[in-house]
Scaffold this motif. Structure first.
Motif, PDB file in Angstrom:
ATOM      1  N   ASP A 204      35.972  37.560  33.303  1.00 56.36           N
ATOM      2  CA  ASP A 204      37.017  36.542  33.378  1.00 56.36           C
ATOM      3  C   ASP A 204      37.355  36.235  34.839  1.00 56.36           C
ATOM      4  OD1 ASP A 204      36.979  36.588  30.662  1.00 56.36           O
ATOM      5  OD2 ASP A 204      38.995  37.397  30.391  1.00 56.36           O
ATOM      6  N   LEU A 205      37.287  37.250  35.692  1.00 56.47           N
ATOM      7  CA  LEU A 205      37.438  37.016  37.126  1.00 56.47           C
ATOM      8  C   LEU A 205      36.350  36.074  37.620  1.00 56.47           C
ATOM      9  CD1 LEU A 205      38.576  37.721  39.982  1.00 56.47           C
ATOM     10  CD2 LEU A 205      36.998  39.664  39.985  1.00 56.47           C
ATOM     11  N   ASP A 206      35.120  36.324  37.208  1.00 58.09           N
ATOM     12  CA  ASP A 206      33.989  35.494  37.609  1.00 58.09           C
ATOM     13  C   ASP A 206      34.177  34.049  37.148  1.00 58.09           C
ATOM     14  OD1 ASP A 206      31.513  34.906  38.696  1.00 58.09           O
ATOM     15  OD2 ASP A 206      30.398  35.589  36.948  1.00 58.09           O
ATOM     16  N   ASP A 207      34.517  33.870  35.867  1.00 58.90           N
ATOM     17  CA  ASP A 207      34.684  32.521  35.334  1.00 58.90           C
ATOM     18  C   ASP A 207      35.884  31.810  35.949  1.00 58.90           C
ATOM     19  OD1 ASP A 207      32.462  32.717  33.770  1.00 58.90           O
ATOM     20  OD2 ASP A 207      33.518  32.956  31.874  1.00 58.90           O
ATOM     21  N   GLY A 208      36.933  32.552  36.213  1.00 60.66           N
ATOM     22  CA  GLY A 208      38.112  31.954  36.838  1.00 60.66           C
ATOM     23  C   GLY A 208      37.798  31.413  38.223  1.00 60.66           C
ATOM     24  N   LEU A 209      37.009  32.156  38.993  1.00 60.89           N
ATOM     25  CA  LEU A 209      36.609  31.702  40.322  1.00 60.89           C
ATOM     26  C   LEU A 209      35.644  30.530  40.227  1.00 60.89           C
ATOM     27  CD1 LEU A 209      36.135  35.179  42.011  1.00 60.89           C
ATOM     28  CD2 LEU A 209      37.814  33.450  42.697  1.00 60.89           C
ATOM     29  N   ARG A 210      34.696  30.615  39.317  1.00 62.31           N
ATOM     30  CA  ARG A 210      33.716  29.535  39.152  1.00 62.31           C
ATOM     31  C   ARG A 210      34.410  28.219  38.771  1.00 62.31           C
ATOM     32  NH1 ARG A 210      28.216  28.932  37.697  1.00 62.31           N
ATOM     33  NH2 ARG A 210      27.875  31.184  37.504  1.00 62.31           N
ATOM     34  N   SER A 211      35.428  28.319  37.933  1.00 60.14           N
ATOM     35  CA  SER A 211      36.131  27.124  37.463  1.00 60.14           C
ATOM     36  C   SER A 211      37.011  26.487  38.526  1.00 60.14           C
ATOM     37  CB  SER A 211      37.004  27.479  36.254  1.00 60.14           C
ATOM     38  OG  SER A 211      38.110  28.271  36.670  1.00 60.14           O
ATOM     39  N   GLY A 212      37.379  27.268  39.538  1.00 58.41           N
ATOM     40  CA  GLY A 212      38.309  26.779  40.549  1.00 58.41           C
ATOM     41  C   GLY A 212      39.762  27.018  40.195  1.00 58.41           C
ATOM     42  N   LEU A 213      40.041  27.561  39.009  1.00 58.70           N
ATOM     43  CA  LEU A 213      41.425  27.847  38.639  1.00 58.70           C
ATOM     44  C   LEU A 213      41.961  29.043  39.418  1.00 58.70           C
ATOM     45  CD1 LEU A 213      41.454  27.283  34.769  1.00 58.70           C
ATOM     46  CD2 LEU A 213      41.765  25.648  36.631  1.00 58.70           C
ATOM     47  N   LEU A 214      41.069  29.940  39.816  1.00 54.40           N
ATOM     48  CA  LEU A 214      41.429  31.020  40.734  1.00 54.40           C
ATOM     49  C   LEU A 214      40.896  30.655  42.115  1.00 54.40           C
ATOM     50  CD1 LEU A 214      40.594  34.277  38.701  1.00 54.40           C
ATOM     51  CD2 LEU A 214      42.835  33.226  39.045  1.00 54.40           C
ATOM     52  N   ARG A 215      41.746  30.750  43.112  1.00 54.83           N
ATOM     53  CA  ARG A 215      41.335  30.470  44.483  1.00 54.83           C
ATOM     54  C   ARG A 215      40.965  31.780  45.174  1.00 54.83           C
ATOM     55  NH1 ARG A 215      46.185  27.995  44.196  1.00 54.83           N
ATOM     56  NH2 ARG A 215      47.019  29.324  45.856  1.00 54.83           N
ATOM     57  N   PRO A 216      39.894  31.806  45.940  1.00 48.61           N
ATOM     58  CA  PRO A 216      39.463  33.057  46.579  1.00 48.61           C
ATOM     59  C   PRO A 216      40.563  33.761  47.362  1.00 48.61           C
ATOM     60  CG  PRO A 216      37.771  31.391  46.829  1.00 48.61           C
ATOM     61  CD  PRO A 216      38.943  30.706  46.217  1.00 48.61           C
ATOM     62  N   GLU A 217      41.389  33.002  48.064  1.00 53.88           N
ATOM     63  CA  GLU A 217      42.428  33.647  48.874  1.00 53.88           C
ATOM     64  C   GLU A 217      43.451  34.386  48.018  1.00 53.88           C
ATOM     65  OE1 GLU A 217      43.434  29.167  48.623  1.00 53.88           O
ATOM     66  OE2 GLU A 217      41.666  30.456  48.869  1.00 53.88           O
ATOM     67  N   GLU A 218      43.584  34.000  46.726  1.00 54.30           N
ATOM     68  CA  GLU A 218      44.515  34.699  45.840  1.00 54.30           C
ATOM     69  C   GLU A 218      44.061  36.133  45.560  1.00 54.30           C
ATOM     70  OE1 GLU A 218      46.509  31.694  42.759  1.00 54.30           O
ATOM     71  OE2 GLU A 218      44.319  31.624  42.677  1.00 54.30           O
ATOM     72  N   LEU A 219      42.768  36.391  45.702  1.00 43.79           N
ATOM     73  CA  LEU A 219      42.241  37.719  45.409  1.00 43.79           C
ATOM     74  C   LEU A 219      42.777  38.775  46.360  1.00 43.79           C
ATOM     75  CD1 LEU A 219      38.477  36.910  44.645  1.00 43.79           C
ATOM     76  CD2 LEU A 219      40.485  36.677  43.160  1.00 43.79           C
ATOM     77  N   LEU A 220      43.289  38.349  47.499  1.00 44.12           N
ATOM     78  CA  LEU A 220      43.870  39.294  48.450  1.00 44.12           C
ATOM     79  C   LEU A 220      45.072  40.028  47.859  1.00 44.12           C
ATOM     80  CD1 LEU A 220      43.656  36.996  51.599  1.00 44.12           C
ATOM     81  CD2 LEU A 220      42.346  39.093  51.233  1.00 44.12           C
ATOM     82  N   GLU A 221      45.628  39.483  46.776  1.00 51.70           N
ATOM     83  CA  GLU A 221      46.777  40.123  46.130  1.00 51.70           C
ATOM     84  C   GLU A 221      46.374  41.345  45.306  1.00 51.70           C
ATOM     85  OE1 GLU A 221      48.823  37.246  43.760  1.00 51.70           O
ATOM     86  OE2 GLU A 221      48.559  35.660  45.258  1.00 51.70           O
ATOM     87  N   VAL A 222      45.086  41.509  45.040  1.00 52.74           N
ATOM     88  CA  VAL A 222      44.611  42.591  44.166  1.00 52.74           C
ATOM     89  C   VAL A 222      43.985  43.689  45.019  1.00 52.74           C
ATOM     90  CG1 VAL A 222      43.184  43.166  42.172  1.00 52.74           C
ATOM     91  CG2 VAL A 222      44.122  40.845  42.402  1.00 52.74           C
TER      92      VAL A 222
END
Length: 376
Positions: A204-222
């Motif tokens: 789901d992380l992969d698909d969220g990034l691929r879709s653009g609904l998750l932005r790479p910079e947001e991953l810094l929160e994890v």
């Protein structure tokens, strides 16, 4: 050189861990039938599951993104295959029965309706006064009643242990749908449960990034993603396609490794020496290490907030809810519009349950097309 079933059973006796479920110790099938000369009972079960209509339909059922969103996102089928891969990896490292593990993994989501968990929630609400709806219980209905492929019995006549694995899938505990399968289940079943959670967090992380609904910079929160990116020399703020794939691979590897280590430690500490010992243990033995459990929880919380509750995802869910509600109301009000084979089950199952079974078996696009025909 041939390896008949007897030799395969001997191989299991020689090589599997004491706490593994051996094919020779199966509690058997509900309806007696001869076993295959070159397959163990669990291999036979796995093959039967793969050839079902319900398994093929998973290709067009939602995981997170509906089928019409694009061809490159996970479907319920690809999710199932990834769960099977993760499960086999953990099972092999722990000396478990890989064939049983795979059979449970391949069947664990057969009861999912169209439109993912949104569809499940809608059907449960619509069926509230008629026994409710829960995808584990529906998978058991499919395996034991609805998938009629043999003249001598309903369903697939799978072994007790595969049916038990579906019945004791983690979500079933909260809903009280374990029925005739008491206990914690085999360690193989518990590993599938854990693998399900591992697989969907990563893909789901992969698909969220691929879709653009998750932005790479947001991953810094994890924290986990930060740590893995640093180890691999990845810049989360500028995540290329290759870097995304490396990151997802590392998440999977980290969680699988910690699942193996933690489960082995818990089994050793519990001192279980048989599959029944696993069943009777007061708590589940398949788990992540405390460190990985914390990291996994943080990743799931991030996905829940930023992906599963994203306005785009919620909008598609509302569309799915309207489709299923409309179909249910139309079919229960005008049952003559149902296919003849569905109408034939109404006297035995009741109108609402027969309609529910029909809707749960639909793919996303079949449900949409049925809705367009009824509401042009």
């Amino acid at each position: 050189m041939l390896f008949p079933r007897e030799r395969l059973l001997e191989w299991e006796a020689e090589r599997l861990a004491p706490y593994a479920q051996r094919s020779a110790q199966t509690r058997g099938r509900e309806y007696p039938e001869p076993e295959s000369p070159y397959r163990t009972p669990y291999q036979k079960d796995r093959d039967r599951i793969l050839h079902t209509t319900a398994f093929r339909r998973l290709e067009y059922k939602t995981q997170v993104f509906p089928n019409w969103a694009g061809d490159y996102y996970r479907t319920r089928l690809t999710h199932t295959l990834e769960v099977a891969q993760v499960s086999r990896s953990i099972a092999r490292a722990l000396g478990l029965n890989e064939d049983l593990t795979e059979a449970i993994a391949l069947s664990h989501d057969l009861g999912h309706p169209p439109f993912g968990h949104a569809g499940e929630r809608v059907l449960h609400e619509l069926m509230r006064e008629h026994g409710g709806f829960e995808h584990n219980a529906q998978a058991l209905r499919l395996l034991t009643r609805l998938e009629v492929r043999y003249p001598g019995f309903p369903g697939l006549n799978l072994t007790y242990e595969v049916r038990e694995g579906v019945a004791t899938h983690e979500a079933a505990y909260a809903l009280g749908s374990k029925g005739d399968y008491p206990g914690q289940g085999t360690l193989e079943a518990q590993v599938v449960d854990l693998s399900d959670a591992i697989a969907y967090a990563a893909h789901d992380l992969d698909d969220g990034l691929r879709s653009g609904l998750l932005r790479p910079e947001e991953l810094l929160e994890v924290p986990l993603l930060q740590a893995l990116a640093q180890e691999e020399g990845l810049d989360l703020a500028r995540l290329s396609e290759l870097a995304r794939r490396i990151l997802v691979r590392e998440v999977l590897g980290y969680l699988i490794t910690h699942a193996i280590l933690a489960t082995h430690e818990r089994v050793e500490r519990a001192g279980v020496k048989s599959a029944d010992g696993v069943r009777e243990h007061p708590e589940r033995l398949a788990a992540l290490t405390p460190e990985a459990e914390k990291a996994h929880g943080e990743l799931k919380a991030f996905l829940r907030e930023r992906l599963y509750r994203h306005p785009e995802v919620l909008r598609e869910r509302r569309k799915a809810e309207a489709v299923l509600e409309g179909l249910f109301q139309a079919y229960t009000r005008y049952p003559e519009t149902l296919p003849k084979e569905v109408q034939a089950r109404i006297p035995e199952e009741g109108l609402e349950r027969a309609v529910c079974d029909y809707l749960a078996g639909m793919t996303d696009r079949f449900a949409l097309e049925a809705y367009r025909k009824l509401f042009p």
